[in-house]
Design an enzyme around this catalytic site. Structure first.
Site, mmCIF file in Angstrom:
data_model
loop_
_atom_site.group_PDB
_atom_site.id
_atom_site.type_symbol
_atom_site.label_atom_id
_atom_site.label_comp_id
_atom_site.label_asym_id
_atom_site.label_seq_id
_atom_site.Cartn_x
_atom_site.Cartn_y
_atom_site.Cartn_z
ATOM 1 N N LYS A 11 0.868 -1.035 0.101
ATOM 2 C CA LYS A 11 -0.192 0.055 0.075
ATOM 3 C C LYS A 11 1.004 1.218 0.026
ATOM 4 O O LYS A 11 2.102 1.231 0.202
ATOM 5 C CB LYS A 11 -0.865 -0.101 1.291
ATOM 6 C CG LYS A 11 -2.100 -1.127 1.118
ATOM 7 C CD LYS A 11 -2.848 -1.080 2.342
ATOM 8 C CE LYS A 11 -3.869 -2.313 2.247
ATOM 9 N NZ LYS A 11 -4.861 -2.104 3.465
ATOM 10 N N TYR A 51 -12.710 -1.820 -2.845
ATOM 11 C CA TYR A 51 -13.245 -1.851 -1.498
ATOM 12 C C TYR A 51 -14.799 -1.427 -1.603
ATOM 13 O O TYR A 51 -15.057 -1.294 -0.323
ATOM 14 C CB TYR A 51 -12.584 -0.809 -0.813
ATOM 15 C CG TYR A 51 -11.007 -1.152 -0.380
ATOM 16 C CD1 TYR A 51 -10.598 -2.088 0.465
ATOM 17 C CD2 TYR A 51 -9.801 -0.464 -1.254
ATOM 18 C CE1 TYR A 51 -9.305 -2.759 0.671
ATOM 19 C CE2 TYR A 51 -8.603 -0.742 -0.795
ATOM 20 C CZ TYR A 51 -8.125 -2.041 0.145
ATOM 21 O OH TYR A 51 -6.990 -2.421 0.367
ATOM 22 N N ASN A 114 -1.803 0.348 6.714
ATOM 23 C CA ASN A 114 -1.182 -0.788 7.346
ATOM 24 C C ASN A 114 -0.625 -1.723 6.321
ATOM 25 O O ASN A 114 -0.256 -2.861 6.243
ATOM 26 C CB ASN A 114 -2.372 -1.626 7.867
ATOM 27 C CG ASN A 114 -3.434 -2.383 7.007
ATOM 28 O OD1 ASN A 114 -3.506 -1.874 5.639
ATOM 29 N ND2 ASN A 114 -4.445 -2.713 7.423
ATOM 30 N N HIS A 117 -2.022 -5.433 1.417
ATOM 31 C CA HIS A 117 -3.494 -6.146 1.536
ATOM 32 C C HIS A 117 -3.334 -7.468 1.237
ATOM 33 O O HIS A 117 -2.063 -7.962 0.786
ATOM 34 C CB HIS A 117 -4.176 -5.494 0.359
ATOM 35 C CG HIS A 117 -5.302 -6.389 -0.074
ATOM 36 N ND1 HIS A 117 -6.646 -6.084 0.490
ATOM 37 C CD2 HIS A 117 -5.491 -7.198 -1.074
ATOM 38 C CE1 HIS A 117 -7.346 -7.046 0.014
ATOM 39 N NE2 HIS A 117 -6.764 -7.783 -0.933
ATOM 40 N N GLU A 128 -9.863 -10.247 -7.292
ATOM 41 C CA GLU A 128 -8.768 -9.263 -7.044
ATOM 42 C C GLU A 128 -7.744 -9.349 -7.959
ATOM 43 O O GLU A 128 -7.299 -8.289 -8.518
ATOM 44 C CB GLU A 128 -8.370 -9.268 -5.739
ATOM 45 C CG GLU A 128 -9.530 -8.788 -4.648
ATOM 46 C CD GLU A 128 -9.189 -8.919 -3.280
ATOM 47 O OE1 GLU A 128 -10.062 -8.553 -2.223
ATOM 48 O OE2 GLU A 128 -7.931 -9.268 -2.723
#
Ligand code: UDP
Ligand code: MG
Length: 139
Positions: A11, A51, A114, A117, A128
């Site tokens: 990310k 998302y 964080n 993913h 995905e």
């Protein structure tokens, strides 16, 4: 896609904080092989769609803004039991709760930012992966 594959994104926080190389190294050391990889940036529409399952959650707007704030690395990974094995490698969503030695414990900034993913099921891994890569890009 076979069920021994999962999908990940490094990310924006982790790329910006210079953790990209270490995270890829941790992934390879854990025995995953890379089937596809792309250094890219999500558009707002792409982040919203990716998302969409969280659209009703209070953090959705911030999540979309964050995920479009910088470059990411998207990848399809392969290993036996890939989805669960990768979730174990990255640790809990909140780095404060993540186990020692996990990627989120080592590199994440916060529960929102964080670092990585990881798909939560074989079905979502396939969805995905196909969202980010055409069949010709998967090796
Ligand atoms: N997230 C957040 N606040 C929360 C929960 C999640 O900002 O309270 C963000 C965080 O970046 C997380 C993503 O939304 O990785 C997706 O949430 P999910 O519950 O699916 O966590 P994950 O599967 O990534 O561990
Ligand atoms: Mg999730």
């Amino acid at each position: 896609m076979a069920t021994n594959r999962t999908f990940t994104m490094i990310k924006p926080d982790a790329v910006q904080n210079g953790h990209m190389g270490n995270i890829i190294n941790d992934i390879l050391k854990a025995g995953f092989s890379i089937r596809a990889m792309k250094y890219t940036k999500l558009s707002t529409d792409q982040a919203k769609e990716f998302y969409a399952v969280h659209a009703e959650r209070p953090f959705y707007g911030e999540l979309v803004e964050y995920m479009t704030s910088g470059t990411i690395v998207a990848a399809i990974l392969e290993k036996e039991n890939a989805v669960q094995s990768f979730r174990d490698l990255i640790g809990s969503t909140d780095p404060a709760e993540a186990a020692e030695g996990t990627i989120r414990k080592n590199y994440a900034e916060s529960k929102a930012k964080n670092a990585v993913h990881g798909s939560d099921s074989d079905e979502n891994a396939a969805i995905e992966g196909a969202f980010h890569f055409s069949p010709e890009e998967i090796h």
